[in-house]
Design a protein around this motif. Structure first.
Motif, short mmCIF file in Angstrom:
data_model
loop_
_atom_site.label_atom_id
_atom_site.label_comp_id
_atom_site.label_asym_id
_atom_site.label_seq_id
_atom_site.Cartn_x
_atom_site.Cartn_y
_atom_site.Cartn_z
N GLY A 18 0.81 -1.22 0.00
CA GLY A 18 0.00 0.00 0.00
C GLY A 18 0.84 1.26 0.00
N LYS A 19 2.15 1.09 0.23
CA LYS A 19 3.07 2.24 0.28
C LYS A 19 3.17 2.91 -1.09
CE LYS A 19 6.43 4.91 1.56
NZ LYS A 19 6.37 5.90 2.61
N LEU A 20 2.88 4.22 -1.13
CA LEU A 20 3.00 4.99 -2.37
C LEU A 20 4.42 5.57 -2.38
CD1 LEU A 20 1.37 5.95 -4.83
CD2 LEU A 20 0.66 7.93 -3.48
N ASP A 23 5.09 9.13 -6.55
CA ASP A 23 3.74 9.67 -6.66
C ASP A 23 3.66 10.69 -7.81
OD1 ASP A 23 1.23 10.60 -6.21
OD2 ASP A 23 1.61 11.36 -4.17
N ASN A 24 3.25 10.22 -8.99
CA ASN A 24 2.97 11.11 -10.11
C ASN A 24 4.17 11.99 -10.47
OD1 ASN A 24 1.12 11.90 -12.04
ND2 ASN A 24 0.48 13.69 -10.86
N LEU A 25 5.32 11.36 -10.60
CA LEU A 25 6.58 12.10 -10.78
C LEU A 25 6.92 12.27 -12.27
CD1 LEU A 25 9.67 11.72 -8.62
CD2 LEU A 25 10.01 11.30 -11.03
N SER A 26 7.21 13.49 -12.67
CA SER A 26 7.62 13.77 -14.06
C SER A 26 8.98 14.45 -14.05
CB SER A 26 6.61 14.69 -14.74
OG SER A 26 5.36 14.04 -14.82
N LEU A 27 9.81 14.10 -15.05
CA LEU A 27 11.19 14.60 -15.06
C LEU A 27 11.78 14.44 -16.46
CD1 LEU A 27 13.79 15.35 -13.36
CD2 LEU A 27 14.14 12.92 -13.09
N LYS A 28 12.56 15.45 -16.87
CA LYS A 28 13.27 15.34 -18.15
C LYS A 28 14.76 15.53 -17.89
CE LYS A 28 9.53 16.93 -21.05
NZ LYS A 28 8.91 18.03 -21.74
N VAL A 29 15.58 14.77 -18.56
CA VAL A 29 17.04 14.95 -18.43
C VAL A 29 17.61 15.20 -19.81
CG1 VAL A 29 19.18 13.99 -17.54
CG2 VAL A 29 17.03 13.34 -16.48
N LYS A 45 13.95 7.73 -4.28
CA LYS A 45 14.98 7.84 -5.32
C LYS A 45 15.29 6.47 -5.94
CE LYS A 45 18.06 9.61 -2.47
NZ LYS A 45 17.32 9.55 -1.19
N SER A 46 15.59 5.49 -5.08
CA SER A 46 15.94 4.16 -5.61
C SER A 46 14.78 3.54 -6.37
CB SER A 46 16.35 3.22 -4.47
OG SER A 46 17.50 3.68 -3.85
N THR A 47 13.59 3.71 -5.86
CA THR A 47 12.41 3.14 -6.53
C THR A 47 12.28 3.75 -7.93
OG1 THR A 47 11.37 2.92 -4.36
CG2 THR A 47 9.94 2.69 -6.26
N THR A 48 12.47 5.06 -8.04
CA THR A 48 12.39 5.71 -9.35
C THR A 48 13.47 5.17 -10.28
OG1 THR A 48 11.60 7.73 -8.29
CG2 THR A 48 12.45 7.96 -10.53
N ILE A 49 14.70 5.10 -9.77
CA ILE A 49 15.82 4.63 -10.60
C ILE A 49 15.61 3.18 -11.01
CG2 ILE A 49 18.27 3.99 -10.44
CD1 ILE A 49 18.73 6.67 -9.05
N HIS A 212 8.85 12.25 -0.18
CA HIS A 212 7.63 11.44 -0.11
C HIS A 212 7.15 11.04 -1.51
CE1 HIS A 212 7.39 11.85 4.13
NE2 HIS A 212 7.18 13.15 4.12
N GLY A 213 8.09 10.70 -2.40
CA GLY A 213 7.74 10.22 -3.73
C GLY A 213 7.33 11.29 -4.71
N LYS A 214 7.26 12.54 -4.24
CA LYS A 214 6.80 13.62 -5.12
C LYS A 214 7.96 14.53 -5.50
CE LYS A 214 2.01 14.71 -3.99
NZ LYS A 214 1.55 13.86 -2.92
#
Ligand code: ATP
Length: 316
Positions: A18-20, A23-29, A45-49, A212-214
Motif C-alpha cells: 500500500g506504500k506509495l 507519486d505522479n513524478l515527471s522529469l526530463k534529463v 529515489k531508488s524506486t524511481t531509478i 515522499h515520492g513527489k
C-alpha cells in the motif's frame, strides 16, 4: 538530435503493502546534464531509478530513454546506458580486471576490444595498478570505484548512479565526484542520486528535489534558491565607512536596504537585479577602500527546509 535523453511522465509506484513510494513524478534529463536527484532517505529515489532501469515494474506512467520505452528498449539503447547500483555489485573472488571484463562481456565486448576497454575503465577510476588484485581485498572506496569501472566499460552515454558515495571516506568521495565530472566532460549525461546536498551543489547543473515520492522542485541551484527567496544580501567590507553617503547607495535600482555595521556595509537587494557594479562604483568614488565583498547565499539545505518544513538529512 534528441535533446531529452530521459523523459519520465506521471510515474507512480504503489507497493503491494500500500506504500506509495513514487507519486505522479515527471522529469526530463537533457543531453550533457548532471542531474542531482536529491532527497532524504526513503524519498523514493531508488524506486524511481529501479523503474527507470526496468529492474522494477511501475504502477503507472511512462519512462522513455533515448526515445524508446524503458521496458521495451532495443539492444542499441541498452548499450547506451550504464548503472551504478546502491549496493556494490562486484565479484569479490575475481580480480579487478576480471570484474570489468565480465561486465564488458555482458555488453557484447569481446577479444582485444574488451581488453582495451577494461584497462581504460580501470585507468579512469585509477585502479589500473590494482588490476590483478582480488576485489575482495579492496577498501570500501576502491570497491566503489571498481563498481563505477564496471558500469562505464562500454562507454555509455547515460550513467545512472544510486548513492555511489554512501559509507566511504571523504577522500574517496572526493575522488568519485571528480570521476563523475570527468565523465561528464567527455559528454556523458549523468543522473546522480544522493541525500548529500553538498555533492549536488558541487557537481550538478540541474537538481530535482524529491520528497515522499513527489517532485517538489526542479531547476538549477539558483532557480531553486529563487523559489524560496526574492532577495540577496551583499556584505562589503571597507576601511573608511564614515566616508560613505548611504543615500547614494539606497537609490541604486534593485537595492532594498542599506546598513553599516562597523566596517561592513550590508546591502539587501532584489535577487533578479545585480546592483553590485553600481554599489562598488559609489564606494570607489567615495574612496571607502573596499577590502572584501561576500554574498550571503541560501544553500539547498535551506531550500529543502523552506519547501518542506523539514531538514534534508534527518527527515523520515
Ligand atoms: N519493496 C518494498 N515494499 C514496500 N515499501 C518499499 C519497498 N521498497 C521501498 N519501499 C518504501 O518506499 C519508500 C521509498 O524507498 P526508496 O528506497 O525508493 O527511497 P530512497 O529515496 O532511495 O532512500 P534510500 O536512501 O533509503 O535508498 C520508502 O518508504 C521505502 O521504505
Amino acid at each position: 538530435m534528441m535533446e531529452n535523453i530521459v523523459e519520465i511522465k506521471e510515474l507512480t509506484k504503489k507497493f503491494p503493502s500500500g506504500k506509495l513510494a513514487v507519486d505522479n513524478l515527471s522529469l526530463k534529463v537533457k543531453k550533457g546534464d548532471i542531474l542531482g536527484f536529491l532527497g532524504p532517505n526513503g524519498a523514493g529515489k531508488s524506486t524511481t531509478i529501479n523503474m527507470m532501469m526496468d529492474l522494477m515494474n511501475k504502477t503507472s506512467g511512462t519512462i522513455t530513454l533515448f526515445g524508446e520505452s524503458a521496458t521495451h528498449k532495443s539492444n542499441e539503447v541498452r548499450s547506451k546506458i550504464g548503472m551504478v547500483p546502491q549496493e556494490i555489485a562486484i565479484y569479490e573472488d575475481l580480480t579487478a580486471i576480471e570484474n570489468v571484463n565480465f561486465f564488458g562481456g555482458l555488453y557484447g565486448l569481446r577479444g582485444k576490444k574488451l581488453k582495451t576497454a577494461s584497462l581504460q575503465a580501470l585507468r579512469f577510476v585509477a585502479l589500473e595498478k590494482n588490476a590483478k588484485e582480488k576485489a575482495g581485498n579492496f577498501s570500501g572506496g576502491m570497491k566503489r570505484r571498481l563498481n563505477i569501472a564496471c558500469a562505464i566499460v562500454h562507454e555509455p552515454q547515460l550513467i545512472v548512479m544510486d548513492e555511489p558515495t554512501v559509507g566511504i571516506d571523504p577522500q574517496s568521495r572526493n575522488f568519485i565526484l571528480g570521476i563523475i565530472e570527468a565523465l561528464n566532460k567527455r559528454g556523458t549525461t549523468i543522473i546522480y542520486s544522493t541525500h548529500y546536498m553538498e555533492e549536488v551543489e558541487r557537481i550538478s547543473n540541474k537538481i530535482a528535489v524529491i520528497d515522499h515520492g513527489k517532485m517538489i522542485a526542479y531547476g538549477s541551484e539558483n532557480e531553486l534558491i529563487s523559489l524560496v527567496t526574492d532577495t540577496q544580501k551583499f556584505n562589503i567590507e571597507i576601511a573608511y565607512p564614515e566616508r560613505i553617503n548611504v543615500k547614494r547607495i539606497q537609490v541604486i535600482s534593485g537595492v532594498q536596504s542599506v546598513e553599516i555595521k562597523e566596517q561592513v556595509l550590508q546591502v539587501v537587494a532584489d535577487s533578479e537585479k545585480n546592483p553590485l557594479d553600481d554599489i562598488l562604483k559609489v564606494l570607489v568614488d567615495e574612496k571607502a577602500a573596499i577590502k572584501m565583498v561576500t554574498q550571503d547565499k541560501l544553500n539547498l539545505e535551506n531550500v529543502f527546509l523552506m519547501l518542506t518544513g523539514r531538514k534534508l538529512r534527518d527527515s523520515k
